[in-house]
Write an enzyme that holds these catalytic residues in place. Structure first.
Site, PDB file in Angstrom:
ATOM      1  N   ASP A  13       0.792  -1.230   0.000  1.00 60.40           N
ATOM      2  CA  ASP A  13       0.000   0.000   0.000  1.00 60.40           C
ATOM      3  C   ASP A  13       0.824   1.280   0.000  1.00 60.40           C
ATOM      4  O   ASP A  13       1.226   1.765  -1.042  1.00 60.40           O
ATOM      5  CB  ASP A  13      -0.993  -0.015   1.157  1.00 60.40           C
ATOM      6  CG  ASP A  13      -2.027  -1.133   1.022  1.00 60.40           C
ATOM      7  OD1 ASP A  13      -1.791  -2.055   0.209  1.00 60.40           O
ATOM      8  OD2 ASP A  13      -3.048  -1.103   1.699  1.00 60.40           O
ATOM      9  N   GLU A  64      -4.329  -6.762  13.249  1.00 59.20           N
ATOM     10  CA  GLU A  64      -3.824  -6.575  11.889  1.00 59.20           C
ATOM     11  C   GLU A  64      -2.346  -6.202  11.891  1.00 59.20           C
ATOM     12  O   GLU A  64      -1.563  -6.663  11.057  1.00 59.20           O
ATOM     13  CB  GLU A  64      -4.639  -5.487  11.191  1.00 59.20           C
ATOM     14  CG  GLU A  64      -4.219  -5.197   9.771  1.00 59.20           C
ATOM     15  CD  GLU A  64      -4.992  -4.026   9.168  1.00 59.20           C
ATOM     16  OE1 GLU A  64      -4.993  -3.904   7.930  1.00 59.20           O
ATOM     17  OE2 GLU A  64      -5.588  -3.230   9.926  1.00 59.20           O
TER      18      GLU A  64
END
Length: 823
Positions: free
Chosen positions: A558, A793
């Site tokens: 990302d 996460e």
């Protein structure tokens, strides 16, 4: 390595010669006979017009052909077998719901749980729990044990109550057999004993249910005794409801037409009304609810039990095709015995595969590891539908062909759908737990390949999945890749086959072979760089002026800093390493199944060659491998000045919204100053020779607290990097710019184990770093699970605290393999 030629459309006429420049051959013809007068002119005009029409027709045919390629499946035999009515036919294949069961069939009815306590209702909308939502604020929820075949045990802790959901399956008949689910509601504290709780259990037909699919209620007053139904997926069936005696206060039900599976909760909420008795008030379902003039056969039936906690609701599903084999209903003591048997077998199998008790882990750590694995297994879903895709030849997005996908998901709350780059990591763990499940998952993903060799990186199949995705992320574009991490899983599978693979092993690999070759060719067709042996992720947007560094979503990393000004000169070291791994794996598989493999071996040797890798990607200044491109470190986000008014005295227009990127220095072609995960990839994928001098420098970076080392694991971007922990936009927090990610740390631990076992000048040091990093990761992840109730996460590189979405038992569950040291 040069770019492969693009494959054109099939020829429409004679083979074209060297002089042809278009997609179809131009044919030379003799001029028509004539006197050269007006007739010749007319003939010439006719031939010119005909030529124009042929050219236009040829172009349109070519355009139509290219438009269709994006949603045309690869012409190869399917890799996945059709689902059988076996012990995997039914399952908890709705990971986005707190508890839901369905069958592995494209049009399976779905069942699921909803609940609320009146004590939670403070006005406004009824807080009816159904979908896994972070905003619900549950203290914790997740599977404690789940084997992917026979049973599951889950705990959910809400504001006032604890729920335990269990299920047990009993295969039989032609439609997967029977199952029973039991939901136990217990007050969270002794003071809450007797608190009123509403448990709702429903069944709903699929959005694309056929004319033979139907539900019918067996009800008297407010009491629903059973639901009878039939469907293509399940044949005839009955679902009945049983509440523990003595605690039940009232029953209600709802029979309605829901507009879609994504609207089940909203339909249930519309079906509630207040019911007042002499001594009690209830929020109960209305019974039948059909609009005026609407069809009066339900596609959605809900049973509601209102009771004083603690109590239990037992839901029994009985398949009509299994009635002859049914010794007794799957409930009561029989259910208890089968559940206990499956739980004991799960614990034995877990220890046999991972040996954690033998390694000295505590009972609490064993329960954590079992829960981490079970949440990944319990997060496997079965989806069916069509993605929305687009190529540069399509003016608008078009639907992919309807397809099924059997896959794990990264997060039940935030990402309850399939992601290509995550799935390769998931199956490193799943393949060690149940090889058949893992092989089936990999095969389903490869069956999503189109004729070009492209696989959409995010799978948003069906109304339930699509309702969770912002519209800007729905359309998948065929120029965009994703790391081919399924090759990690396949690589691990091939290694475990050893030197004597079985015929079953070989048959599986033969089914995958044409798809793997086509996928590999697609990467070389679309993701190569300007220089031989270089690769570049597509999808970066140089016009993204609101981003400090334009994101590379296609890489999976990302916002990890790449070249500040995207252009065709970029070289991405992580993608080169993925392609080296792909080359090596295809060569190995080719050897196993006796297919030509030398071209892949030669390509691997080329891509892994230390001198060539250094020439394109080694930055001496950084002391690491690096991306290359048009770059400057001097970038910042600034508020743009307000534009001047058009005329003197006129009110100026408002400034543009948001911050925009400003470069205070002209970019130049150079290595990108971003020490972090990307620069470790030649080590992470074990491409460096054990005697490489680069290995020592990378170990330095891994151990340096100013670089990547923290006491909780390796951070994603060094503290010394210019964009360390900086926002990428005005509102986006840093994502891969400092936080600790478990998938990359897993690759690091695995690689360190490899270099620690391989003779070379860095062997002892690699062992030391391995031990230190492994213990840091396990200690912190377990600590955070105890503190918060969740696996996360990512983890904060300063505090070790879990952050991002929760629960995240996709690749973060790889901590089980780190504990077991089975890589």
């Amino acid at each position: 390595m040069g770019k492969a030629r693009h494959r054109g459309p099939p020829a429409a006429g004679p083979a074209s010669g060297a002089a042809n420049s278009g997609p179809y051959p131009r044919q030379k013809r003799a001029p028509p006979a004539g006197d050269g007068g007006s007739g010749g002119v007319v003939s010439l005009l006719v031939w010119l017009a005909a030529g124009v029409l042929l050219s236009v027709g040829g172009y349109l045919a070519y355009q139509g052909y290219m438009e269709r390629r994006v949603n045309t499946p690869l012409a190869a035999p399917k890799a996945a077998d059709p689902p059988a009515a076996d012990d995997r036919y039914w399952g908890s294949y709705r990971p986005g719901a707190y508890f839901g069961l369905k069958a592995r069939h494209p049009r399976s009815p779905v069942t699921g749980l909803m609940w609320f306590t009146p004590a939670m209702f403070q006005g406004g909308e009824l807080p009816l729990r159904h979908w896994c939502e972070q905003g619900d604020g549950l203290d914790r929820y997740g599977w404690l044990q789940h084997d992917g075949r026979h049973f599951g045990v889950q705990e959910l802790v809400d504001k006032h109550i604890r729920l335990e959901t269990t299920f047990v399956k009993r295969p039989g008949g032609e439609h997967g057999g029977d199952w029973t689910a039991r939901i136990k509601a217990t007050p969270k504290t002794d003071e809450l004993n007797g608190i009123q709780v509403s448990l709702l259990y429903y069944i709903a037909l699929d959005d694309e249910a056929g004319p033979e699919d139907a539900l019918a209620t067996d009800a008297a007053g407010d009491t629903l005794r059973a639901v009878h139904g039939t469907s293509e997926a399940l044949g005839p069936f009955t679902m009945s409801f049983h509440v523990s005696s003595g605690r039940l206060q009232r029953q209600f039900y709802l029979a309605a037409r829901a507009p879609g599976l994504h609207q089940l909760r909203e339909t249930a909420v519309r079906g509630f009304r207040l019911v007042q008795t002499a001594d009690q008030r209830y929020i109960g379902l209305v019974g039948e609810m059909f609009g005026a003039g609407a069809e009066r056969t339900p596609n959605f039936v809900v049973f509601q039990a209102v009771a004083a906690a603690p109590f239990e609701l037992e839901v029994r599903f009985e398949s009509g095709s299994a009635s002859a084999e049914r010794p007794a209903p799957l409930g009561g003591q029989l259910y208890d015995l089968l559940l206990a048997k499956h739980r004991e077998e799960f614990a034995r199998t877990f220890e046999r595969k991972f040996s954690l008790a033998q390694k000295g882990y505590s009972a609490e750590e064993l329960r954590f590891a079992q829960a981490a694995l079970s949440n990944m297994v319990g997060g496997i879903g079965y989806f069916y539908g069509s993605s929305l895709v687009q190529s540069r030849y399509n003016a608008e997005p078009v639907p992919y062909w309807p397809a099924s996908l059997y896959t794990a998901v990264p997060s039940r709350s935030f990402f309850p759908r399939g992601f290509l780059w995550d799935e390769g990591f998931h199956n490193l763990l799943l393949s060690q737990w149940d090889m058949e499940i893992s092989r089936d998952i990999v095969a389903h993903w490869l069956d999503l390949m189109n004729t070009e060799g492209w696989i959409p990186r995010e799978q948003i199949l069906g109304s339930e999945a699509r309702s969770k995705v912002p519209s800007e992320f729905v359309v998948q574009r065929n120029s965009n890749a994703n790391p081919p991490t399924l090759l990690l899983s396949l690589n691990a599978m091939v290694r475990r086959m050893g030197s004597h693979p079985t015929e079953t092993d070989k048959d599986y690999l033969r089914r995958l072979w044409p798809r793997l070759r086509t996928w590999y060719a697609w990467f070389n067709d679309t993701q190569t760089g300007e220089l031989a042996g270089s690769y570049r992720w597509r999808g970066r947007d140089p016009r993204a002026v609101n981003e400090l560094n334009p994101k590379t979503l296609t890489s999976g990393l990302d916002d990890f800093p790449r070249a500040s000004h995207p252009n065709a000169d970029e070289r991405h070291v992580d993608l080169r390493c993925w392609m080296a791994l792909a080359s090596s794996l295809l060569a190995d598989i080719g050897d196993v199944i006796d297919e030509p493999a030398q071209q892949y071996r030669r390509t691997f040797d080329f891509l892994a060659d230390p001198a060539r890798l250094d020439a394109l990607h080694w930055s001496e200044q950084l002391g690491a491998f690096a991306d290359f491109g048009l770059h400057t470190d001097s970038v910042r986000l600034v508020r743009p000045p307000a534009p001047a008014p058009d005329r003197p005295g006129q009110r100026p227009p408002p400034p543009p919204p948001g911050l925009v990127r400003r470069a205070d220095q002209e970019p130049e072609l150079r290595f990108v100053n971003a020490l972090g995960y990307v620069g470790l990839f030649p080590l992470l994928l074990q491409l460096l020779p054990a005697d490489s001098p680069r290995l020592g420098r990378l170990l330095d970076n891994m151990e340096d607290p100013r670089g990547l080392w923290t006491e909780f694991g390796l951070r994603s971007l060094a503290k010394t990097a210019p964009l360390y922990n900086r926002k990428n936009t005005e509102h986006d927090p840093p994502y891969w710019r400092g936080p600790i990610w478990i998938n990359i740390n897993f690759l690091a631990v695995r690689a360190l184990r490899y270099y620690g076992d391989t003779p070379g000048p860095h062997q002892e040091r690699a062992k030391q770093v391995y031990d230190k990093l492994r213990h840091a990761l396990v200690r912190n992840i377990v600590k955070e699970y105890k503190r918060t109730g969740y696996v996360w996460e990512q983890y904060n590189d300063k505090t070790g605290w879990g952050q991002g979405c929760r629960p995240f038992t996709g690749w973060s569950a790889l901590v089980v393999l780190i504990m077991a040291e089975t890589y």
